[in-house]
Motif scaffolding. Structure first.
Motif, PDB file in Angstrom:
ATOM      1  N   TRP A 258      24.999  41.543  20.938  1.00 43.07           N
ATOM      2  CA  TRP A 258      24.978  40.923  19.608  1.00 43.07           C
ATOM      3  C   TRP A 258      24.702  41.954  18.525  1.00 43.07           C
TER       4      TRP A 258
ATOM      5  N   TRP B 216      27.970  33.087  19.898  1.00 43.99           N
ATOM      6  CA  TRP B 216      29.249  33.769  19.687  1.00 43.99           C
ATOM      7  C   TRP B 216      29.700  33.681  18.229  1.00 43.99           C
TER       8      TRP B 216
ATOM      9  N   MET C 211      30.904  39.792  23.852  1.00 41.53           N
ATOM     10  CA  MET C 211      30.108  38.619  23.528  1.00 41.53           C
ATOM     11  C   MET C 211      30.479  37.449  24.431  1.00 41.53           C
TER      12      MET C 211
ATOM     13  N   TYR D 257      27.309  35.505  15.520  1.00 44.85           N
ATOM     14  CA  TYR D 257      27.436  36.955  15.367  1.00 44.85           C
ATOM     15  C   TYR D 257      28.836  37.371  14.925  1.00 44.85           C
TER      16      TYR D 257
END
Length: 249
Positions: free
Chosen positions: A25, A204, A194, A207
């Motif tokens: 992340w 998901w 991710m 970020y």
């Protein structure tokens, strides 16, 4: 150049994170960029995030051992996607405790990897004490790894610059985006990494949106920015130590 490194040795990046997903992340773009340049990237993952970062896996009825294996597999897949190698220290999360044993393990990793740059968490996070604990040990180990008299294997290191990556709630952690990194060329790689983290699928989109916002800020701070790609993605970092340079830039 870092102490003890041959002139032809590829640059080395060391990423020290508290939990299995943190490096993706917060620094997946930086990792992928370094790897794309042929640099060596090592991720020291102190825990699997098995207790505090794996709610989905717990709700599905998995045991502690099963959750550790799930998170390990996810992190290995993500690191491979980014082009990095990950080492797990399995120190246990919630809480992750600062110990001399863990710090000593990090000293050995510093001396083994001889990093040119270090990425880790900021020193303040009121929502997750594991993150500051990891950062404290990362900084302490960096200093100890420079000391010729410290009893650990390997060559001493120099003083690699440290960058704190962005926490989940930056305003509450004293985080200022002092460095904006353009990760547009590797954004799709970061997104794929991710998506390796199914246990934290809820992050998901968060970020992805953050990458877009930092990309907008990057363009705004890049001077004449009309020539930059329209869809720009970025990551933000802080520097706890002064930048050493021969030219202001």
């Amino acid at each position: 150049m870092t102490h003890g490194k041959a002139p032809t040795t590829p640059r080395s990046t060391l990423v020290i994170t508290a939990h299995a997903g943190d490096f993706v992340w917060r620094a997946g773009g930086a990792i992928a960029l370094a790897a794309s340049r042929g640099e060596k990237v090592t991720i020291a993952c102190l825990t699997y995030g098995e207790r505090g970062e794996s709610a989905k896996a717990w709700r599905e009825g998995n045991s502690l051992a099963e959750i550790k294996e799930i998170r390990r597999a996810e992190a290995e897949a993500a690191a491979s996607t980014l082009g990095a190698r990950v080492r797990f220290l399995d120190a246990g999360d919630y809480p992750l405790l600062v110990t001399q044993e863990l710090t000593d393990q990090l000293v050995r990793i510093y001396r083994d990897t001889q990093p040119d740059v270090v990425l880790t968490h900021p020193l303040d996070d009121p929502y997750n004490g594991d993150h500051p604990a990891a950062a404290r040990m990362a900084l302490d180990a960096r200093v100890l790894a420079q000391a010729i008299g410290y009893p650990s294997e390997g060559e001493i290191i120099g003083a690699p610059p440290v960058f704190f990556f962005e926490p989940h709630q930056p305003e509450m952690c004293g985080f200022r985006p002092e460095v904006l990194l353009d990760i547009t060329p590797v954004w799709e790689t970061k997104r794929k990494a991710m998506e390796c983290l199914a246990a934290q699928q809820h992050l998901w989109d968060y970020y992805t949106d953050l990458g877009k916002r930092r990309g907008v800020q990057l363009k705004r701070n890049a001077g004449p920015n009309l020539g930059l790609p329209h869809a720009t993605y970025g990551e933000a970092f802080m520097r706890p130590y002064p930048q050493v340079t021969e030219e202001l830039a």
